[in-house]
Scaffold this active site. Sequence first.
Site, PDB file in Angstrom:
ATOM      1  N   GLY A  33       0.838  -1.213  -0.033  1.00  0.00           N
ATOM      2  CA  GLY A  33       0.012   0.135  -0.056  1.00  0.00           C
ATOM      3  C   GLY A  33       0.910   1.134   0.108  1.00  0.00           C
ATOM      4  O   GLY A  33       0.808   2.153   0.971  1.00  0.00           O
ATOM      5  N   GLU A  56       0.948  -1.278  -4.899  1.00  0.00           N
ATOM      6  CA  GLU A  56      -0.227  -0.319  -4.868  1.00  0.00           C
ATOM      7  C   GLU A  56      -1.480  -0.617  -5.507  1.00  0.00           C
ATOM      8  O   GLU A  56      -1.305  -1.144  -6.376  1.00  0.00           O
ATOM      9  CB  GLU A  56       0.265   0.974  -5.195  1.00  0.00           C
ATOM     10  N   THR A 100      -2.419  -6.951  -2.791  1.00  0.00           N
ATOM     11  CA  THR A 100      -1.667  -7.638  -2.031  1.00  0.00           C
ATOM     12  C   THR A 100      -2.388  -8.733  -1.073  1.00  0.00           C
ATOM     13  O   THR A 100      -2.087  -9.626  -0.695  1.00  0.00           O
ATOM     14  CB  THR A 100      -0.565  -6.723  -0.919  1.00  0.00           C
ATOM     15  N   CYS A 119       2.464   1.132   6.043  1.00  0.00           N
ATOM     16  CA  CYS A 119       2.707   2.283   6.564  1.00  0.00           C
ATOM     17  C   CYS A 119       1.094   3.211   6.380  1.00  0.00           C
ATOM     18  O   CYS A 119       0.917   3.046   5.302  1.00  0.00           O
ATOM     19  CB  CYS A 119       3.602   3.331   5.761  1.00  0.00           C
ATOM     20  N   ASP A 122      -5.105   1.872   5.302  1.00  0.00           N
ATOM     21  CA  ASP A 122      -6.398   2.398   5.625  1.00  0.00           C
ATOM     22  C   ASP A 122      -7.095   1.784   6.756  1.00  0.00           C
ATOM     23  O   ASP A 122      -7.121   0.440   7.085  1.00  0.00           O
ATOM     24  CB  ASP A 122      -7.284   1.783   4.323  1.00  0.00           C
ATOM     25  N   THR A 203       6.703   9.383   4.258  1.00  0.00           N
ATOM     26  CA  THR A 203       5.542   8.984   3.383  1.00  0.00           C
ATOM     27  C   THR A 203       4.629  10.008   3.318  1.00  0.00           C
ATOM     28  O   THR A 203       4.767  11.087   4.000  1.00  0.00           O
ATOM     29  CB  THR A 203       4.910   7.588   4.120  1.00  0.00           C
ATOM     30  N   GLU A 204       3.794  10.071   2.257  1.00  0.00           N
ATOM     31  CA  GLU A 204       2.926  11.193   2.205  1.00  0.00           C
ATOM     32  C   GLU A 204       1.990  11.344   3.427  1.00  0.00           C
ATOM     33  O   GLU A 204       1.582  12.461   3.951  1.00  0.00           O
ATOM     34  CB  GLU A 204       2.203  10.968   0.901  1.00  0.00           C
ATOM     35  N   GLU A 205       1.458  10.071   3.833  1.00  0.00           N
ATOM     36  CA  GLU A 205       0.551  10.241   5.220  1.00  0.00           C
ATOM     37  C   GLU A 205       1.191  10.822   6.450  1.00  0.00           C
ATOM     38  O   GLU A 205       0.939  11.465   6.894  1.00  0.00           O
ATOM     39  CB  GLU A 205       0.004   8.829   5.179  1.00  0.00           C
TER      40      GLU A 205
END
Length: 231
Positions: A33, A56, A100, A119, A122, A203-205
């Site tokens: 993810g 992803e 995955t 990471c 959801d 990471t973007e999150e």
Amino acid sequence: MDWSSLYPAFIGKEANGVNGKGMSPEVEVADIGCGFGGLLVGLAPLMPQTLMVGMELRSQVTEFVINKIAALRSQNRDQQPSVSGTPTPYQNISAIRTNTMKFLPNYFHKAQLSKIFLCFPDPHFKQRKHKARIASAQLNAEYAFVTKPGGLVYTITDVEELSQWMAKHFVGEEAGDAKELWERVSQEELDADPCVKIMSEETEESKKVTRNGGNKYIVVLRRKQTPDWPE
Ligand SMILES: C[S@@+](CC[C@H](N)C(=O)[O-])C[C@H]1O[C@@H](n2cnc3c(N)ncnc32)[C@H](O)[C@@H]1O
């Protein structure tokens, strides 16, 4: 799985054996993810000889990551590699579109991976959606299959309940037999591990959580030697 198109500088005709050893390395790190790929880009210079793949579900997001990596490879093609004898930067990272939860064991053989990252998965807050969570007894048994003894699964989330859930599904009763295969890594070890810092910041999150002043909950699990199961 033919990995040569993803890592042409390491695998296949163009690679001609990294370090002249004639042997192609295998993918050892999976970011499950991976979203927009910030972790892969952060890890690439840390482990320049290790092949890493982002996995992803969303096709447009995967395409974005693939294009970003292609641009980084191209911008850095005249750079000196950080370790002599290795290809130029960012040749060691790539991404694939896949689910995955359905297909992880199709990509890796037993004990192939040394690190898996989960990471900011959801959270799927509602009880009836918990089966869509990326950690479960069944999935953790699959992670155990593809991870080497001594290998690590890194988890980070801003949802405390999800972090506890993931821990319980690796080392608690909820993990079933798979709990024999994992142990929790100590805080001391986490403090000394540069991958933990990168996953907490790159990471973007993780950047979004930092901007919003949120908490980050980290749990890392080590794959133990497989016990002698009773026949
Ligand atoms: C909240 S985002 C986190 C992205 C990234 N790890 C980060 O920290 O910025 C969760 C990502 O997991 C992906 N995802 C969810 N289920 C997946 C699955 N079964 N297989 C692969 N990716 C999945 C989603 O498409 C999404 O991009």
